[in-house]
Design an enzyme around this catalytic site. Structure first.
Site, PDB file in Angstrom:
ATOM      1  N   ASN A 112       0.809  -1.227   0.000  1.00 17.40           N
ATOM      2  CA  ASN A 112       0.000   0.000   0.000  1.00 17.40           C
ATOM      3  C   ASN A 112       0.838   1.271   0.000  1.00 17.40           C
ATOM      4  OD1 ASN A 112       0.939   0.048   2.632  1.00 17.40           O
ATOM      5  ND2 ASN A 112      -1.027  -0.471   3.555  1.00 17.40           N
ATOM      6  N   ARG A 249       1.264   5.686  12.409  1.00 20.17           N
ATOM      7  CA  ARG A 249       0.563   4.997  13.487  1.00 20.17           C
ATOM      8  C   ARG A 249       0.107   6.038  14.504  1.00 20.17           C
ATOM      9  NH1 ARG A 249      -0.103   1.558  10.463  1.00 20.17           N
ATOM     10  NH2 ARG A 249       0.299  -0.677  10.629  1.00 20.17           N
ATOM     11  N   HIS A 299      -8.895   4.648   9.265  1.00 16.18           N
ATOM     12  CA  HIS A 299      -7.665   4.065   8.716  1.00 16.18           C
ATOM     13  C   HIS A 299      -7.950   3.408   7.363  1.00 16.18           C
ATOM     14  CE1 HIS A 299      -3.734   1.654   9.664  1.00 16.18           C
ATOM     15  NE2 HIS A 299      -3.674   2.328   8.532  1.00 16.18           N
TER      16      HIS A 299
END
Length: 339
Positions: A112, A249, A299
């Site tokens: 990704n 993150r 996300h």
């Protein structure tokens, strides 16, 4: 052999039937069952999952709907031998506990990268151009151009600092070159002079990058040393009115310190699609950041349909190796208990 696949539930929207959902399981079911194995799919990450893991050999978990595997949970999963992250980022699994229990951890490296790099540019522009309040004004029937223009800027001429210059950080830099920005980067391993020139970046110490950047973009993994890397002091060290983008993150940024930095007006805005924990609870404070100060998404940055195809291909390749007892590609392996 029992394989457990954990991901988000299918949408209640008829046209939102996507490969990575729990029901579709990346299209792997027919092939897994044709090999004589069993596939169980779920969106539960609690007691139901623990029951399924008691006799499972393989767990496939997505980073946007992660299974948090600590030592206690791994002890209960006595037959578990392989944990696959359907994407990039295996920080939801305790690496030392996995290694001690003979569990291999692997992910689909590079799957990704393009998708997240594009999302970084999207969210940088959304913040700098004050897009979200402008869009809200349009939807709500307003036309207060002055209110929107008062907080809208050109990206050209700004300094963008990229923290982490791996595959995602590098592709983000390449996509930003056309905006005529000054780019700084900080990483544990400095790029060669040729690579820096081709990417249009200049190396800087982290403190220097933070102090000089109008936009800071986080593109580093969650690991020892990066937990709450952007805590109260580092956020205060950012330029007054700077923007912060985090598709890396959520736990790299101190949750409450960020809220304070935005509420005080020290930072102009925050955008990102990573949270901690995930899925983020409804009362997570980042869901109610001050109006006009955020461009948050769930996300989804690395979950374009093209990325899902690459993830499915990588998971298939790793499962085939496991079924056949052959080595996986080295670049996919995060924890190798035999090493």
């Amino acid at each position: 052999m029992k394989v457990v696949y954990v991901s988000y539930p299918p949408s209640d929207t008829a046209d939102a039937d996507v490969p990575a959902s729990a029901d579709n399981a990346l299209g792997l079911r027919p092939w897994i069952e044709s090999q004589g194995h069993t596939l169980v799919t779920t969106s539960d990450t609690g007691d139901e999952l623990d029951r399924e893991l008691t006799d499972a050999e393989v767990l496939i978990t997505t980073p946007f709907w992660p299974v948090y595997l600590d030592e206690d949970r791994l002890k209960k999963a006595e037959n578990l031998r392989l944990v696959l992250t359907a994407g990039i980022g295996s920080d939801h699994t305790d690496p030392e506990a996995a290694k001690a229990r003979g569990v291999t951890v692997a992910e689909v490296t590079g799957s990704n990268v393009v998708s997240v790099a594009e999302h970084n540019v999207l969210q940088i522009l959304a913040l700098v151009r004050n897009f979200v309040p402008a869009h809200t004004e349009a939807r709500e029937g307003g036309w207060d151009v002055a209110k929107i223009a008062a907080h809208s800027h050109d990206l050209e001429g700004k300094t963008v600092g990229i923290v982490g210059l791996g595959a995602i950080g590098a592709r983000t830099a390449l996509r930003l070159r056309g905006f005529d920005v000054r780019m700084l980067y900080y990483a544990n391993h400095r790029r060669t002079a040729g690579e820096e020139a081709s990417l249009g970046v200049r190396y800087a110490r982290l403190d220097t990058l933070v102090a000089e950047s109008d936009v800071v973009c986080l593109a580093l993994p969650l690991m020892e040393g990066s937990q709450a890397l952007f805590g109260p002091e580092r956020l205060k060290a950012m330029k007054q009115g700077a923007w912060l983008v985090n598709t890396a993150r959520g736990a790299i940024v101190d949750r409450d310190a960020l809220v304070e930095a935005l509420e005080s007006g020290h930072l102009a805005g925050y955008a990102g699609d990573t949270w901690y924990p995930q899925p983020a609870p409804a009362d997570h404070p980042w869901r109610s950041l001050p109006e006009g100060s955020e461009a948050m998404t769930i996300h989804c940055s690395g979950m374009t349909l093209e990325a899902q195809d690459r993830i499915a291909e990588g998971v298939h390749e790793m499962l085939a190796a496991h079924f056949d007892g052959t080595p996986m590609p080295d670049d996919f392996v995060v924890v190798d208990p035999s090493a």
